[in-house]
Design a protein around this motif. Structure first.
Motif, PDB file in Angstrom:
ATOM      1  N   VAL A 159       7.467   7.402  14.590  1.00 35.39           N
ATOM      2  CA  VAL A 159       7.863   8.272  13.430  1.00 35.39           C
ATOM      3  C   VAL A 159       7.793   8.212  11.921  1.00 35.39           C
ATOM      4  N   ASP A 160       6.967   8.998  11.438  1.00 36.88           N
ATOM      5  CA  ASP A 160       6.587   9.420  10.327  1.00 36.88           C
ATOM      6  C   ASP A 160       8.133   9.751   9.174  1.00 36.88           C
ATOM      7  N   ALA A 161       8.512   8.688   8.764  1.00 37.39           N
ATOM      8  CA  ALA A 161       9.991   9.107   8.188  1.00 37.39           C
ATOM      9  C   ALA A 161       9.662   9.492   6.564  1.00 37.39           C
ATOM     10  N   VAL A 162       8.759   9.459   5.844  1.00 31.78           N
ATOM     11  CA  VAL A 162       8.329   9.036   4.921  1.00 31.78           C
ATOM     12  C   VAL A 162       9.187   9.466   3.795  1.00 31.78           C
ATOM     13  N   ALA A 163       8.946  11.029   4.299  1.00 32.32           N
ATOM     14  CA  ALA A 163       9.882  11.911   3.390  1.00 32.32           C
ATOM     15  C   ALA A 163      11.421  11.962   3.292  1.00 32.32           C
TER      16      ALA A 163
ATOM     17  N   ARG B  72       0.528  19.299   8.043  1.00 29.68           N
ATOM     18  CA  ARG B  72      -1.022  18.219   7.123  1.00 29.68           C
ATOM     19  C   ARG B  72      -0.413  17.240   7.294  1.00 29.68           C
ATOM     20  N   PHE B  73       0.894  16.320   7.771  1.00 25.25           N
ATOM     21  CA  PHE B  73       1.063  15.151   7.730  1.00 25.25           C
ATOM     22  C   PHE B  73      -0.029  15.081   9.454  1.00 25.25           C
ATOM     23  N   GLY B  74       0.563  16.131  10.750  1.00 21.67           N
ATOM     24  CA  GLY B  74       0.810  15.786  11.477  1.00 21.67           C
ATOM     25  C   GLY B  74      -1.025  15.875  11.769  1.00 21.67           C
TER      26      GLY B  74
ATOM     27  N   MET C  97       4.575  11.423  15.494  1.00 22.44           N
ATOM     28  CA  MET C  97       5.026  12.425  15.379  1.00 22.44           C
ATOM     29  C   MET C  97       5.723  12.072  13.935  1.00 22.44           C
ATOM     30  N   VAL C  98       5.487  13.543  12.565  1.00 22.72           N
ATOM     31  CA  VAL C  98       6.359  13.470  11.317  1.00 22.72           C
ATOM     32  C   VAL C  98       7.676  14.111  11.589  1.00 22.72           C
ATOM     33  N   HIS C  99       8.276  13.792  10.901  1.00 22.07           N
ATOM     34  CA  HIS C  99       9.764  14.172  10.693  1.00 22.07           C
ATOM     35  C   HIS C  99      10.282  14.607  10.067  1.00 22.07           C
ATOM     36  N   GLY C 100       9.581  14.331   8.799  1.00 17.97           N
ATOM     37  CA  GLY C 100       9.612  15.706   7.612  1.00 17.97           C
ATOM     38  C   GLY C 100       8.417  16.483   7.240  1.00 17.97           C
ATOM     39  N   GLU C 101       7.985  17.379   7.056  1.00 16.91           N
ATOM     40  CA  GLU C 101       6.795  17.398   6.817  1.00 16.91           C
ATOM     41  C   GLU C 101       6.891  18.057   5.442  1.00 16.91           C
ATOM     42  N   THR C 102       6.017  17.500   4.284  1.00 12.37           N
ATOM     43  CA  THR C 102       6.601  17.857   2.657  1.00 12.37           C
ATOM     44  C   THR C 102       5.230  19.235   2.407  1.00 12.37           C
ATOM     45  N   SER C 103       4.397  19.351   3.701  1.00 13.47           N
ATOM     46  CA  SER C 103       3.354  20.165   3.524  1.00 13.47           C
ATOM     47  C   SER C 103       4.208  21.264   3.480  1.00 13.47           C
TER      48      SER C 103
ATOM     49  N   THR D  13       8.511   5.670  -0.094  1.00  7.32           N
ATOM     50  CA  THR D  13       9.159   4.575  -1.197  1.00  7.32           C
ATOM     51  C   THR D  13       8.851   5.237  -2.624  1.00  7.32           C
ATOM     52  N   GLN D  14       7.932   6.530  -2.736  1.00  5.90           N
ATOM     53  CA  GLN D  14       8.059   7.460  -4.244  1.00  5.90           C
ATOM     54  C   GLN D  14       8.691   8.966  -3.685  1.00  5.90           C
ATOM     55  N   LYS D  15       9.052   8.395  -2.356  1.00  5.84           N
ATOM     56  CA  LYS D  15      10.313   9.895  -2.693  1.00  5.84           C
ATOM     57  C   LYS D  15      11.774   9.990  -2.784  1.00  5.84           C
ATOM     58  N   CYS D  16      12.843   9.884  -1.561  1.00  2.77           N
ATOM     59  CA  CYS D  16      13.672   9.758  -1.976  1.00  2.77           C
ATOM     60  C   CYS D  16      15.020   8.322  -2.420  1.00  2.77           C
TER      61      CYS D  16
ATOM     62  N   GLY E 245       0.755  -1.145  -0.098  1.00  2.00           N
ATOM     63  CA  GLY E 245      -0.213  -0.137   0.028  1.00  2.00           C
ATOM     64  C   GLY E 245       1.180   1.287   0.233  1.00  2.00           C
ATOM     65  N   SER E 246       0.199   2.116  -0.100  1.00  2.00           N
ATOM     66  CA  SER E 246       1.548   3.690   0.024  1.00  2.00           C
ATOM     67  C   SER E 246       1.536   3.738   1.152  1.00  2.00           C
ATOM     68  N   SER E 247       2.298   4.799   1.709  1.00  2.34           N
ATOM     69  CA  SER E 247       3.095   4.875   2.535  1.00  2.34           C
ATOM     70  C   SER E 247       2.290   5.247   4.102  1.00  2.34           C
ATOM     71  N   ARG E 248       0.363   5.475   3.774  1.00  3.36           N
ATOM     72  CA  ARG E 248       0.203   5.692   4.245  1.00  3.36           C
ATOM     73  C   ARG E 248      -0.134   4.768   4.439  1.00  3.36           C
ATOM     74  N   SER E 249      -0.261   3.412   4.167  1.00  9.79           N
ATOM     75  CA  SER E 249      -0.432   1.716   4.459  1.00  9.79           C
ATOM     76  C   SER E 249       0.430   1.772   5.910  1.00  9.79           C
ATOM     77  N   GLY E 250       1.438   2.380   5.921  1.00  9.46           N
ATOM     78  CA  GLY E 250       2.448   1.616   6.964  1.00  9.46           C
ATOM     79  C   GLY E 250       2.331   3.041   8.138  1.00  9.46           C
ATOM     80  N   ILE E 251       1.711   4.083   8.617  1.00  9.52           N
ATOM     81  CA  ILE E 251       1.393   4.648   9.597  1.00  9.52           C
ATOM     82  C   ILE E 251       0.019   3.666   9.969  1.00  9.52           C
ATOM     83  N   GLU E 252      -1.013   3.482   9.303  1.00 10.52           N
ATOM     84  CA  GLU E 252      -2.235   3.141  10.081  1.00 10.52           C
ATOM     85  C   GLU E 252      -1.762   1.504  10.200  1.00 10.52           C
TER      86      GLU E 252
HETATM   87  C1  LIG Z   1       5.455  13.244   5.193  1.00 11.80           C
HETATM   88  C2  LIG Z   1       4.047  12.764   4.822  1.00 11.80           C
HETATM   89  N1  LIG Z   1       3.797  11.395   5.386  1.00 11.80           N
HETATM   90  C3  LIG Z   1       3.066  10.869   4.538  1.00 11.80           C
HETATM   91  C4  LIG Z   1       2.291  10.608   3.205  1.00 11.80           C
HETATM   92  C5  LIG Z   1       1.247   9.503   3.220  1.00 11.80           C
HETATM   93  O1  LIG Z   1       1.685   8.785   1.597  1.00 11.80           O
HETATM   94  P1  LIG Z   1       1.006   8.246   0.952  1.00 11.80           P
HETATM   95  O2  LIG Z   1       0.681   9.386  -0.016  1.00 11.80           O
HETATM   96  O3  LIG Z   1       1.981   7.533  -0.511  1.00 11.80           O
HETATM   97  O4  LIG Z   1      -0.102   7.891   1.645  1.00 11.80           O
HETATM   98  C6  LIG Z   1       3.139  11.688   2.419  1.00 11.80           C
HETATM   99  C7  LIG Z   1       2.319  11.885   1.589  1.00 11.80           C
HETATM  100  O5  LIG Z   1       2.969  12.833   0.312  1.00 11.80           O
HETATM  101  C8  LIG Z   1       4.432  12.663   3.108  1.00 11.80           C
HETATM  102  O6  LIG Z   1       4.130  13.338   2.289  1.00 11.80           O
END
Ligand SMILES: Cc1ncc(COP(=O)(O)O)c(C=O)c1O
Length: 419
Positions: free
Chosen positions: A171-175, A96-98, A142-148, A196-199, A69-76
Motif C-alpha cells: 500500500v502506497d500511504a505516501v499522502a 495518477r499514482f495507481g 494500491m494507493v491509500h490516499g490519491e493526491t491527484s 516524508t514531505q507531506k503529513c 530517495g523520495s517516496s517513489r524510491s520506497g515504492i520501487e
Molecule cells: C500518493 C502518492 N504516491 C507517490 C508519490 C510519489 O512521491 P515522490 O514524488 O516523493 O517520489 C506521490 C507524490 O506526490 C503521491 O502523492
C-alpha cells in the motif's frame, strides 16, 4: 565578486499536497553535525528511528526503516524486491499514482492486471476482493490516499482477503501517513510506503517503509542468488529470479538496517536526523490527535470554500481529509489565479494532472502547513484573487464560514492542542 547571491528562499505558505512547510524543529535537526554511519551514536539514532517508525505505522513488524530517495524510491524498492518477472500483479487504479504502480510493476517484469475507477471516486473493497479471487495475483499494489484526485480508498477486508488468497498487499500511504492513521497490522497490510514531505512535514529525500515476515520471506527466497553475486566465492550467475536493482534490494538494505550493519550505501545523515525529528513530533502529538487536527482544519477549509460558492471535486464520501480539490470556476484561468496567489500572497496551491489538468485546484492541509493561520490566509487570499479576476464570489463570507466552523468545534471541546 561572486555573481551568485546568497541563498534566500522566500517564506511561503505552502498549501499543496506536498512538499509542505517543514517544522522548525526538523530544520534545526538537519543543521546538526554529521556523524559517521557506523558511529555507535549514529546507529543508536537509526535504531530509535526504526522503533518510532513501527509506532507510526502501528505495526510489530521487525522491518521498518527508510529508503534514501523520495517516496517513489520506497515504492520501487518494495516492488522491485517483491515482484519476480512473470508474477501476476493486480493494481486498482483511481488516479495518477495507481498508474505509477502499474509502470513500476511492469518494469519489474510483472504480468499486470488493472481495474479502473473513474477519477473522483474509489472502489468498493468487495469489488477489489472479487477481482483478487478472479485473477489470483501474487501481489496487489494500491494507493491509500490519491493526491491527484483527493480521494481515499477504504482498505477494509482487502488485507484479510489477500492473506486467504496467498497474495501480498503493498500500500502506497505516501499522502496519508502522519495525517490519517495507518493501521498496518490491524488492516493486514504486508508492506506500506510512507512519504516524508507531506503529513510528516519533513523535506523530500527519504521514504519510510515497513514490511512483514510474509513479504520478507518472498524477498529472501530471491536473496540466495544475490548472495552469490555479493560473495565471489559463490555463484556469480545472474539468475532470472534475482532482484535486479542493487540500490533498492531490500534483502541487502535490511542487513544494513540490522545489528549486522552490513555496508550498503552511505546513509543520508541529515535526512535521518530530519525524519527522526518529524516522526518524534508526530508521536508526541499522538496519532489519533494528529488525525483529528487534520480533520479539524479540513472542515474549516471546506466550509470556507463552499461559502464562496465554489464546488468541491469528487465523491464527498471518500474525500481524502488532507487534500481538498476544487472545481475551477469557468470565468477564471486557474493558472492565473495560482500565480497571483503566489506572487501577491506568497501562497502556493496546486493544479492537477492528466484529465484534471486545468479543471481543478488542489489544496493540501498537511502536517505543519495544516494550521488555522494557513487556512484563514488561504481562504482570504483566494477570495480576493477571484474577485480581482472578476469572479463573483460573495465578499467576506469564506473566512467567516471558516471561523464559524472553528468556533463550532471549540464549543464541542475538540480543539487540537497543536496549531
Ligand atoms: C500518493 C502518492 N504516491 C507517490 C508519490 C510519489 O512521491 P515522490 O514524488 O516523493 O517520489 C506521490 C507524490 O506526490 C503521491 O502523492
Amino acid at each position: 565578486m561572486n555573481k551568485y547571491r546568497d541563498l534566500a528562499p522566500s517564506l511561503r505558505t505552502i498549501m499543496t499536497p506536498g512538499p509542505v512547510e517543514v517544522d522548525p524543529r526538523v530544520l534545526r535537526a538537519m543543521s546538526f553535525p554529521i556523524l559517521g554511519q557506523f558511529d555507535p551514536e549514529f546507529t543508536h539514532l537509526m535504531n530509535e528511528t526504526m522503533e518510532m517508525l513501527r509506532q507510526l505505522f502501528q505495526t510489530n513488524n521487525r522491518r521498518a526503516y527508510p529508503i534514501d530517495g523520495s517516496s517513489r524510491s520506497g515504492i520501487e524498492a518494495l516492488l522491485t524486491s517483491l515482484i519476480e518477472p512473470g508474477d501476476r500483479v493486480l493494481v486498482p487504479i483511481y488516479g495518477r499514482f495507481g498508474h505509477l504502480l502499474v509502470e513500476i510493476s511492469e518494469r519489474c517484469g510483472a504480468e499486470v492486471i488493472t481495474m479502473e475507477r473513474e477519477w473522483g471516486a474509489v472502489f468498493e473493497p468487495a469489488d477489489i476482493i472479487g477481482r483478487i479471487r478472479e485473477t489470483g495475483p501474487s501481489l496487489v499494489a494500491m494507493v491509500h490516499g490519491e493526491t491527484s484526485t483527493g480521494c481515499m480508498q477504504p482498505l477494509d477486508g482487502i488485507g484479510k482477503a489477500c492473506r486467504e488468497l496467498g497474495a501480498l498487499l503493498v500500500v502506497d500511504a505516501v499522502a496519508t501517513v502522519g495525517g490519517v492513521e495507518i493501521k498496518t497490522d490491524e488492516w493486514m497490510l504486508d508492506a506500506v510506503i510512507g512519504g516524508t514531505q507531506k503529513c510528516l512535514s519533513v523535506p523530500a529525500g527519504m521514504a519510510p517503509i515497513t514490511y512483514n515476515d510474509r513479504a520478507e520471506s518472498k524477498l529472501l527466497k530471491r536473496k540466495k542468488i544475490e548472495r552469490g553475486l555479493r560473495d565471489p566465492a559463490l555463484s556469480t550467475a545472474m539468475d532470472s529470479t534475482a532482484i535486479r536493482s542493487n540500490y533498492f534490494d531490500l534483502s541487502q538494505l535490511q542487513d544494513y538496517w540490522s545489528p549486522a550493519r552490513l555496508n550498503h550505501h552511505t546513509e543520508a545523515t541529515s535526512m535521518l536526523y530530519a525524519l527522526r525529528e518529524g516522526v518524534r513530533l508526530t508521536l508526541e502529538e499522538g496519532l489519533p490527535e494528529r488525525a483529528a487536527r487534520h480533520k479539524y482544519h479540513e472542515r474549516a477549509l471546506v466550509a470556507g470554500i463552499q461559502a464562496m460558492g465554489l464546488s468541491l471535486y469528487g465523491d464527498p464520501s471518500c474525500k481524502l481529509p488532507v487534500v481538498t480539490c476544487i472545481l475551477i470556476p469557468e470565468e477564471v484561468d486557474g493558472e492565473e489565479v495560482r500565480s497571483m496567489l503566489l506572487d501577491d500572497f506568497g501562497i502556493e496551491i496546486a493544479s492537477s494532472f492528466g484529465p484534471l489538468k486545468g479543471q481543478i485546484w488542489r489544496i493540501g492541509t498537511m502536517g505543519f502547513s495544516c494550521s488555522k493561520k494557513n487556512v484563514l490566509h488561504t481562504l482570504g487570499a483566494l477570495e480576493a484573487t477571484l474577485l480581482r479576476y472578476g469572479c463573483k464570489v460573495p465578499a467576506g463570507e469564506a473566512v467567516q464560514a471558516a471561523l464559524e466552523a472553528y468556533a463550532l468545534t471549540a464549543v464541542n471541546g475538540a480543539v487540537p492542542a497543536v496549531n
